[in-house]
Design a protein around this motif. Sequence first.
Motif, PDB file in Angstrom:
ATOM      1  N   VAL A  41       3.869  -4.129  -4.734  1.00  0.00           N
ATOM      2  CA  VAL A  41       2.871  -5.245  -4.546  1.00  0.00           C
ATOM      3  C   VAL A  41       1.926  -5.163  -6.202  1.00  0.00           C
ATOM      4  O   VAL A  41       1.722  -3.874  -6.475  1.00  0.00           O
ATOM      5  CB  VAL A  41       1.953  -4.913  -3.636  1.00  0.00           C
ATOM      6  CG1 VAL A  41       0.617  -5.481  -3.521  1.00  0.00           C
ATOM      7  CG2 VAL A  41       2.801  -5.312  -2.223  1.00  0.00           C
ATOM      8  N   SER A  42       1.749  -6.187  -6.828  1.00  0.00           N
ATOM      9  CA  SER A  42       1.072  -6.373  -7.971  1.00  0.00           C
ATOM     10  C   SER A  42      -0.523  -6.221  -7.689  1.00  0.00           C
ATOM     11  O   SER A  42      -1.218  -6.097  -8.526  1.00  0.00           O
ATOM     12  CB  SER A  42       1.451  -7.301  -8.673  1.00  0.00           C
ATOM     13  OG  SER A  42       1.275  -8.544  -8.001  1.00  0.00           O
ATOM     14  N   SER A  43      -0.965  -6.891  -6.719  1.00  0.00           N
ATOM     15  CA  SER A  43      -2.384  -7.211  -6.256  1.00  0.00           C
ATOM     16  C   SER A  43      -2.722  -7.128  -4.795  1.00  0.00           C
ATOM     17  O   SER A  43      -1.784  -7.808  -4.124  1.00  0.00           O
ATOM     18  CB  SER A  43      -2.663  -8.543  -6.891  1.00  0.00           C
ATOM     19  OG  SER A  43      -2.574  -8.566  -8.187  1.00  0.00           O
ATOM     20  N   ILE A  44      -3.832  -6.719  -4.580  1.00  0.00           N
ATOM     21  CA  ILE A  44      -4.360  -6.829  -3.270  1.00  0.00           C
ATOM     22  C   ILE A  44      -5.770  -7.576  -3.412  1.00  0.00           C
ATOM     23  O   ILE A  44      -6.466  -7.142  -4.140  1.00  0.00           O
ATOM     24  CB  ILE A  44      -4.475  -5.660  -2.378  1.00  0.00           C
ATOM     25  CG1 ILE A  44      -2.987  -4.990  -2.338  1.00  0.00           C
ATOM     26  CG2 ILE A  44      -5.193  -5.453  -1.252  1.00  0.00           C
ATOM     27  CD1 ILE A  44      -3.179  -3.448  -1.797  1.00  0.00           C
ATOM     28  N   TYR A  45      -5.994  -8.548  -2.186  1.00  0.00           N
ATOM     29  CA  TYR A  45      -7.045  -9.431  -2.611  1.00  0.00           C
ATOM     30  C   TYR A  45      -7.652  -9.003  -1.059  1.00  0.00           C
ATOM     31  O   TYR A  45      -7.487  -9.991  -0.102  1.00  0.00           O
ATOM     32  CB  TYR A  45      -6.679 -10.797  -2.549  1.00  0.00           C
ATOM     33  CG  TYR A  45      -6.140 -11.113  -3.936  1.00  0.00           C
ATOM     34  CD1 TYR A  45      -7.097 -11.193  -5.167  1.00  0.00           C
ATOM     35  CD2 TYR A  45      -4.770 -11.395  -4.110  1.00  0.00           C
ATOM     36  CE1 TYR A  45      -6.585 -11.404  -6.376  1.00  0.00           C
ATOM     37  CE2 TYR A  45      -4.242 -11.640  -5.339  1.00  0.00           C
ATOM     38  CZ  TYR A  45      -5.081 -12.042  -6.436  1.00  0.00           C
ATOM     39  OH  TYR A  45      -4.443 -11.809  -7.596  1.00  0.00           O
ATOM     40  N   PRO A  46      -8.813  -8.226  -0.898  1.00  0.00           N
ATOM     41  CA  PRO A  46      -9.578  -8.089   0.313  1.00  0.00           C
ATOM     42  C   PRO A  46     -10.562  -9.437   0.768  1.00  0.00           C
ATOM     43  O   PRO A  46     -10.905  -9.870  -0.348  1.00  0.00           O
ATOM     44  CB  PRO A  46     -10.221  -7.003   0.094  1.00  0.00           C
ATOM     45  CG  PRO A  46     -10.410  -6.707  -1.051  1.00  0.00           C
ATOM     46  CD  PRO A  46      -9.093  -7.310  -2.121  1.00  0.00           C
ATOM     47  N   VAL A  47     -10.127  -9.737   1.688  1.00  0.00           N
ATOM     48  CA  VAL A  47     -11.141 -10.820   2.256  1.00  0.00           C
ATOM     49  C   VAL A  47     -12.080 -10.486   3.275  1.00  0.00           C
ATOM     50  O   VAL A  47     -11.699  -9.507   4.239  1.00  0.00           O
ATOM     51  CB  VAL A  47     -10.432 -12.271   2.610  1.00  0.00           C
ATOM     52  CG1 VAL A  47      -9.992 -12.623   1.277  1.00  0.00           C
ATOM     53  CG2 VAL A  47      -9.511 -11.977   3.529  1.00  0.00           C
ATOM     54  N   GLU A  48     -13.062 -11.261   3.560  1.00  0.00           N
ATOM     55  CA  GLU A  48     -13.893 -10.823   4.733  1.00  0.00           C
ATOM     56  C   GLU A  48     -13.729 -11.331   6.119  1.00  0.00           C
ATOM     57  O   GLU A  48     -14.018 -10.852   7.133  1.00  0.00           O
ATOM     58  CB  GLU A  48     -15.572 -11.205   4.420  1.00  0.00           C
ATOM     59  CG  GLU A  48     -16.605 -10.418   5.223  1.00  0.00           C
ATOM     60  CD  GLU A  48     -18.032 -10.794   4.826  1.00  0.00           C
ATOM     61  OE1 GLU A  48     -18.816 -10.432   5.253  1.00  0.00           O
ATOM     62  OE2 GLU A  48     -18.012 -11.047   3.504  1.00  0.00           O
TER      63      GLU A  48
END
Length: 71
Positions: A41-48
């Motif tokens: 994986v190149s990126s992880i975008y946490p969301v609320e």
Amino acid sequence: MRTRRVFLNRLDPANEPTDAVVVIDVLRSFTTAAYAFAAGVSSIYPVETIAGAFRLLRRLPDAVTTGAIGG
């Protein structure tokens, strides 16, 4: 703000705690992130929120989502 105390050592209820301890469950999320990065994986975008995840998914249609609801 409402708080509650949970005693992990129920065998000795006479020992009342005199200070505050905050425990945050991060083991699962960091284990998942470490595994994802190791798998490429190149990126992880946490969301609320779930709605936030769907908004991000519309912007990144090839993304894979994962997560949990609640605590």
